[in-house]
Design an enzyme around this catalytic site. Structure first.
Site, PDB file in Angstrom:
ATOM      1  N   PRO A   2      16.301 107.552  77.068  1.00 43.33           N
ATOM      2  CG  PRO A   2      16.077 105.296  77.414  1.00 43.33           C
ATOM      3  CD  PRO A   2      16.762 106.453  78.001  1.00 43.33           C
ATOM      4  CD  GLU A   3      12.797 112.468  74.308  1.00 43.96           C
ATOM      5  OE1 GLU A   3      11.720 112.920  73.820  1.00 43.96           O
ATOM      6  OE2 GLU A   3      13.791 113.457  74.753  1.00 43.96           O
TER       7      GLU A   3
END
Ligand SMILES: [Zn+2]
Length: 304
Positions: A2-3
């Site tokens: 996840p960014e």
């Protein structure tokens, strides 16, 4: 992994499912993830979630007793929210298999048969939040809010790529840097959480080569060049669009892992090696190179 936009999407989902709820209990199924779990996690019982903030990729749950519950999703962490009816339907709450290791009874919904459901937060209204993390790089911590500014994971983080952050701030941190601009933008001390995908997309939109020297985008007097101003505008746009795409996929009590945000988003260069550049009139072909062990996708024709 996840960014920042995905974590922001998770934050919005958790707000829907946890805000103003009071913990009734916490089920802890292992010693820890990347680090040991704080021993006082069970003392969450009786406290209420009054806000959920985000700093870089850290989720910060503010509790009404003045403490902060920190959560980082690592490589593969996700939350699944169950309303009280769904949670009640999943009884018995714990199954014990494989030599006594307790397994979540929500395994059908959270995946992996429940054996990676490491934490279960139970609220007084009967709803639950289950934290699942197969690769176990996630982080959970619990500390008094006055320690946030000096917390070892939070203290050295750079500014967020949102208002009032701008080209001036970035220029002051890039001045004199000989490192490639792609790598500088991934440095969490320069700007937090833009992430590999979004750095590639922003540089492409701005027409800047990922290999260009970072300091070259700053004037001698420390002011940003026009190109740097354009780049900062694109970074903000790319992040905003990704958050919007992620947010539009959220439903109440849905799985909250942010991955939907990726699918809803179309990338112009990321993952498109060998395909034609999408910029009108460019005619170039997207290339992949490796910088500091990470893939960079760019168009050598329009990115200089
Ligand atoms: Zn191009």
């Amino acid at each position: 992994m996840p960014e920042l936009p995905e974590v922001e999407t998770v934050r919005q989902g958790l707000l829907q499912g946890m805000l103003n709820k009071t913990f009734d209990d916490v089920l802890v199924r292992r010693e820890g993830l990347r680090y040991p779990f704080p021993e006082d996690l069970p003392t969450l019982a009786g406290t209420t979630v009054v806000d959920i903030r985000r700093r870089a990729k850290y989720l910060l749950l503010d509790l009404d007793d003045g403490r902060v519950l920190l959560s980082h999703l690592g490589m593969s962490g996700r939350y699944t929210l169950f309303d009280s009816d769904e949670a009640a339907a999943a009884k018995p709450l714990l199954r014990t298999v494989n030599g006594g290791v307790p397994v979540s009874s929500f395994g059908d919904q959270t995946g992996h048969g429940g054996k990676h459901d490491h934490l279960e937060f139970i609220f007084t209204d009967g709803s639950r939040a289950v934290y699942t993390d197969p690769r176990r790089f996630g982080i959970v911590d619990l500390f008094p809010s006055e320690e946030e500014a000096t917390h070892k994971l939070l203290a050295s983080l750079g500014p967020e790529p949102f208002d009032p952050w701008g080209a001036k701030d970035l220029a002051s941190r890039l001045q004199g840097r000989k490192t490639a601009v792609k790598l500088a933008l991934l440095d969490q001390k320069i700007v937090v959480g833009v992430g590999n995908i979004y750095v590639c997309e922003s540089l492409h939109r701005a027409g800047i080569s990922p290999r260009r020297e970072a300091g070259g985008l700053v004037r001698k007097n420390g002011a940003p060049t026009k190109r740097l101003e354009v780049l900062v505008g694109h970074i903000k746009d790319v992040i905003d669009e990704a958050i919007e795409a992620g947010g539009s996929t959220l439903n109440d009590f849905a799985s909250v892992d942010g991955t939907l945000g990726y699918f809803a988003h179309q990338f112009a260069v990321y993952g498109r090696e060998g395909q034609p550049c999408e910029k009108s009139g460019c005619g170039g072909v997207v290339r992949r190179i490796v910088q500091s062990n990470r893939s960079t996708f760019f168009c050598p024709t329009c990115q200089r």
